[in-house]
Design a protein around this motif. Structure first.
Motif, PDB file in Angstrom:
ATOM      1  N   ARG A  63     -48.134  87.623  36.152  1.00  5.05           N
ATOM      2  CA  ARG A  63     -47.631  87.858  34.944  1.00  5.05           C
ATOM      3  C   ARG A  63     -46.644  87.004  34.737  1.00  5.05           C
ATOM      4  N   TYR A  64     -46.059  86.846  35.871  1.00  5.10           N
ATOM      5  CA  TYR A  64     -44.724  85.958  35.737  1.00  5.10           C
ATOM      6  C   TYR A  64     -44.990  84.601  35.255  1.00  5.10           C
ATOM      7  N   ALA A  65     -46.169  84.068  35.931  1.00  6.10           N
ATOM      8  CA  ALA A  65     -46.489  82.584  35.579  1.00  6.10           C
ATOM      9  C   ALA A  65     -46.961  82.674  34.347  1.00  6.10           C
ATOM     10  N   GLU A  66     -47.958  83.724  33.759  1.00  2.00           N
ATOM     11  CA  GLU A  66     -48.226  83.813  32.367  1.00  2.00           C
ATOM     12  C   GLU A  66     -47.107  83.754  31.554  1.00  2.00           C
ATOM     13  N   LEU A  67     -46.252  84.430  31.592  1.00  2.00           N
ATOM     14  CA  LEU A  67     -44.979  84.734  30.718  1.00  2.00           C
ATOM     15  C   LEU A  67     -44.374  83.604  30.558  1.00  2.00           C
ATOM     16  N   TYR A  68     -44.278  82.553  31.451  1.00  2.00           N
ATOM     17  CA  TYR A  68     -43.596  81.361  31.184  1.00  2.00           C
ATOM     18  C   TYR A  68     -44.693  80.133  30.984  1.00  2.00           C
ATOM     19  N   ASP A  69     -45.783  80.415  30.877  1.00  2.00           N
ATOM     20  CA  ASP A  69     -46.942  79.295  30.567  1.00  2.00           C
ATOM     21  C   ASP A  69     -46.922  78.309  31.722  1.00  2.00           C
ATOM     22  N   ALA A  86     -38.089  73.517  36.576  1.00  2.00           N
ATOM     23  CA  ALA A  86     -38.740  72.412  36.124  1.00  2.00           C
ATOM     24  C   ALA A  86     -40.143  72.480  35.571  1.00  2.00           C
ATOM     25  N   LEU A  87     -40.981  73.409  36.118  1.00  2.00           N
ATOM     26  CA  LEU A  87     -42.158  73.769  35.494  1.00  2.00           C
ATOM     27  C   LEU A  87     -41.998  74.476  34.181  1.00  2.00           C
ATOM     28  N   ARG A  88     -41.011  75.367  34.181  1.00  2.00           N
ATOM     29  CA  ARG A  88     -40.740  76.352  32.946  1.00  2.00           C
ATOM     30  C   ARG A  88     -40.451  75.136  31.912  1.00  2.00           C
ATOM     31  N   PHE A  89     -39.385  74.511  32.342  1.00  2.00           N
ATOM     32  CA  PHE A  89     -38.625  73.713  31.052  1.00  2.00           C
ATOM     33  C   PHE A  89     -39.835  72.679  30.568  1.00  2.00           C
ATOM     34  N   ALA A  90     -40.722  72.298  31.533  1.00  2.00           N
ATOM     35  CA  ALA A  90     -41.908  71.458  31.183  1.00  2.00           C
ATOM     36  C   ALA A  90     -42.759  72.132  30.304  1.00  2.00           C
ATOM     37  N   GLY A  92     -41.840  74.212  28.158  1.00  2.00           N
ATOM     38  CA  GLY A  92     -41.227  74.938  27.092  1.00  2.00           C
ATOM     39  C   GLY A  92     -40.737  76.240  27.055  1.00  2.00           C
ATOM     40  N   SER A  93     -40.907  76.988  28.186  1.00  2.00           N
ATOM     41  CA  SER A  93     -40.828  78.563  28.275  1.00  2.00           C
ATOM     42  C   SER A  93     -39.265  78.598  28.986  1.00  2.00           C
ATOM     43  N   CYS A  94     -38.310  78.267  28.343  1.00  2.00           N
ATOM     44  CA  CYS A  94     -37.096  78.275  28.793  1.00  2.00           C
ATOM     45  C   CYS A  94     -35.936  78.488  27.831  1.00  2.00           C
ATOM     46  N   PRO A  95     -34.614  78.870  28.257  1.00  2.00           N
ATOM     47  CA  PRO A  95     -33.557  79.311  27.465  1.00  2.00           C
ATOM     48  C   PRO A  95     -33.366  77.889  26.665  1.00  2.00           C
ATOM     49  N   ASN A 124     -39.119  78.781  22.803  1.00  3.93           N
ATOM     50  CA  ASN A 124     -40.329  78.819  22.243  1.00  3.93           C
ATOM     51  C   ASN A 124     -40.389  79.851  21.238  1.00  3.93           C
ATOM     52  N   GLY A 125     -39.265  80.657  21.003  1.00  5.29           N
ATOM     53  CA  GLY A 125     -39.275  81.734  20.363  1.00  5.29           C
ATOM     54  C   GLY A 125     -39.421  83.100  20.700  1.00  5.29           C
ATOM     55  N   ARG A 126     -39.716  83.236  21.926  1.00  2.00           N
ATOM     56  CA  ARG A 126     -39.859  84.369  22.627  1.00  2.00           C
ATOM     57  C   ARG A 126     -38.549  85.083  23.020  1.00  2.00           C
ATOM     58  N   THR A 127     -38.318  86.319  23.241  1.00  2.00           N
ATOM     59  CA  THR A 127     -37.282  87.018  23.617  1.00  2.00           C
ATOM     60  C   THR A 127     -37.781  87.596  25.043  1.00  2.00           C
ATOM     61  N   VAL A 128     -36.863  87.521  26.175  1.00  2.00           N
ATOM     62  CA  VAL A 128     -37.087  88.009  27.588  1.00  2.00           C
ATOM     63  C   VAL A 128     -36.275  88.973  28.093  1.00  2.00           C
ATOM     64  N   MET A 129     -36.535  90.041  28.543  1.00  2.00           N
ATOM     65  CA  MET A 129     -35.390  90.893  29.121  1.00  2.00           C
ATOM     66  C   MET A 129     -35.505  90.541  30.623  1.00  2.00           C
ATOM     67  N   ILE A 130     -34.539  90.122  31.509  1.00  2.00           N
ATOM     68  CA  ILE A 130     -34.678  89.920  32.851  1.00  2.00           C
ATOM     69  C   ILE A 130     -33.256  90.892  33.599  1.00  2.00           C
TER      70      ILE A 130
END
Length: 581
Positions: A63-69, A86-90, A92-95, A124-130
């Motif tokens: 789920r962690y990987a899916e959440l950040y594409d 770096a993978l997350r920024f590539a 687009g799933s990043c702040p 990317n428009g999502r809001t994530v609670m960490i």
């Protein structure tokens, strides 16, 4: 390392600790527990990741990987945090920051060495609670939850509480709040203006083209007013065909130009699904602080200016002038006529049926006050009720209506319910004993009586109103919330006030029929009322298609022209013509 604040409004608070397997376990036992942990993590709906003190990945669930594409197989144990970022920024799933800024923020959280909870707005428009939980070796475990839909739902509810369901403009609550703020600025020498707008010939459109096209016309008017507004202006729909605009930093010359533009824009022909509608607008303007320093005074004076514009022939504007007393003279004359009418039998009650869904069986009647003026003829309630309230006649007039309704319906076959409207001025501590006396004298069962109050009645003297309503419930009398969906945050009021029934406002109902996606919202309101053990009534049902939608929504009762127009009780079912409604 210097402190940095994470962008987009991050919030931190405590979160429970998480224990990991001890490092002293033998390899076989540790491997077994790790496998069990991985299996448990894969079943979780949240993304979960574990990092050691050197910022290397211990494990992360799918789920962690899916959440950040990112591909799950692309992140492996031992992988540095920097590479995962770096993978997350590539993807687009990043702040909304650079990778370096993100790592600095991560370091700041690690330095605090305490549990935290952070809301992050993603690019990317999502809001994530960490939720971050540090471990003794300097590592951490974190859960990542996508709360995008929760945020959107909360924003939608907040928007509903402050905006008109039909037009999307500000409602009375937001209008009053903004006017208070604008006038408070006058103390700092900042002038403000209030523009009161009323549509001319709108009723003719409703009568000739029907209410659905009348609603389209109101939406079109709202759009034209939005186009005339400047940044910082507030445009509101106050009810019916009445609108208002608040502007700060205003002067008389600018407001005269704005009034002319409003009249020109709203006076252009409207194309409504193949039909043409031709209306005009009358405008009244009040300027603070010259025309008033408080919101009530400003609204009253803007309304007086509007009346002058209508009296001047409509389709024009007028500024407030202290010497303009015609409106007050008319009100004074009406109040004197009201006093005489109370003692001369000029008032009567008309009744509109309340039907059970889906059987169409009549289960009750709403009593509606009518005044036959000896010279003016049938005066509509929206004209004489405000006058009665201003002249302090609403309490005796309301008491008369309740008593008359009880007398006329007590012997009806089938023991239908009687519903009567009660104004804010009637909601005083002596209302329950007055009502008890009427019930005792007329013989009507308290369980058959229901009082209806609007959302606005709860905006003032809330504790006093709450006490009165509980007093009525102790008598066994039902309480209905009228006009749900047109005012302030009604959902919270449903929990606090002892309502037994909720009436969905006709304008709100029509907006739902116009938008299929909003039908789910009515169903949600219906489900909420059932949880709270309240019956729900849909008002303004005029067609079989609307009634089918009411049935599908789960409403308990319905009311509207489809089932009967208001009329004398003895004339049922030959109800009165629409113009008396």
């Amino acid at each position: 390392m210097g402190r940095r604040r994470i962008p987009d409004g991050a919030e931190h608070r405590r979160t429970p600790a998480v224990d990991l397997p001890a490092g002293t376990l033998d390899v076989s036992t540790f491997s077994t527990r790790l496998l069990r942990l991985e299996t448990a993590l894969e079943r979780m709906s949240h993304g979960v990741c574990f990092f050691d003190g050197a910022q290397r990945l211990i494990l992360a669930n799918r789920r962690y990987a899916e959440l950040y594409d990112i591909a799950h197989e692309s992140i492996t144990p031992g992988m540095p945090l920097r590479d995962i970022i770096a993978l997350r920024f590539a993807a687009g799933s990043c702040p909304r920051m650079t990778p370096e800024e993100y790592l600095v923020w991560r370091d700041e959280i690690a330095e605090r060495n305490e549990p935290s909870e952070t809301v992050v707005e993603m690019a990317n428009g999502r809001t994530v609670m960490i939720k971050h939980q540090p471990m003794p070796d300097g590592g951490w475990v974190a859960t990542h939850e996508d709360i995008t839909e929760q945020r959107r739902a909360a924003e939608h509810i907040a928007h509903m509480a402050h905006h008109d369901a039909l037009t999307g403009l500000a409602n009375r609550l937001l209008f009053r709040k903004t006017l208070d703020e604008a006038l408070a600025g006058d103390g700092a020498g900042i002038p403000a203006a209030l523009v009161w707008i009323d549509l001319d010939r709108f009723k003719q459109v409703n009568d000739t083209l029907g209410h659905p096209l009348g609603d389209l016309l109101l939406r079109a008017v709202a759009g034209r007013l939005r186009n005339l507004a400047q940044p910082g202006d507030l445009v509101a729909r106050l009810g019916g065909d009445e609108f208002a605009l608040i502007r700060r930093h205003a002067n008389a010359g600018d407001m005269a130009e704005l009034a002319r533009r409003i009249i020109d824009a709203l006076g252009r022909v409207y194309e409504l699904e193949g039909h043409r509608a031709d209306i005009s607008a009358s405008v009244g303007v009040a300027l603070a602080p010259h025309d008033g320093c408080g919101p009530d005074e400003m609204m009253r004076n803007a309304d007086l200016a509007l009346y002058r514009a209508k009296n001047a022939g409509r389709g024009c504007y007028r500024f407030f002038e202290p010497e303009a007393t015609l409106r007050m003279q008319v009100r004074r004359s009406l109040s004197e006529d009201l006093r005489r009418g109370l003692g001369s039998g000029a008032f009567d009650l008309h009744y509109q049926p309340l039907i059970e869904v889906p059987s169409r069986r009549i289960v009750g009647y709403e009593a509606l006050l009518r005044w036959r003026h000896p010279e003016r003829g049938l005066v509509p309630p929206q004209t004489f009720i405000p006058v009665a309230e201003g002249a302090e006649l609403i309490v005796p007039l309301g008491d008369w209506a309740i008593r008359r309704g009880c007398e006329q319906t007590v012997a009806l076959a089938g023991r239908p319910k009687l519903s009567v409207n009660v104004s804010l001025r009637q909601l005083t501590p002596d209302l329950p004993p007055r009502l008890a006396a009427v019930l005792g004298e007329t013989g009507l069962d308290p369980a058959r009586l229901e009082v209806e109050i609007t959302e606005h009645a709860m905006l003032r003297d809330t504790e006093m109103v709450l006490g009165v309503l509980h007093g009525l419930r102790n008598l066994g009398v039902g309480i209905a919330m009228d006009g749900f969906g047109t005012g302030f945050s009604s959902i919270s009021a449903l929990q606090r006030f002892p309502f037994t029934r909720v009436k969905i406002d006709r304008m709100f109902v029509r907006s739902i029929w116009a938008s299929g996606g909003d039908a789910a919202l009515l169903r949600a309101i219906s489900d909420l009322c059932k949880v709270l053990k309240m019956r729900i009534t849909a008002e303004g049902v005029e067609t079989e298609e609307q009634f089918a939608a009411v049935i599908a929504s789960g409403c308990d009762e319905a009311q509207g022209f489809l089932f009967g127009r208001p009329g004398p009780l003895a004339a049922a079912p030959a109800w009165a013509p629409p113009e008396v409604y």
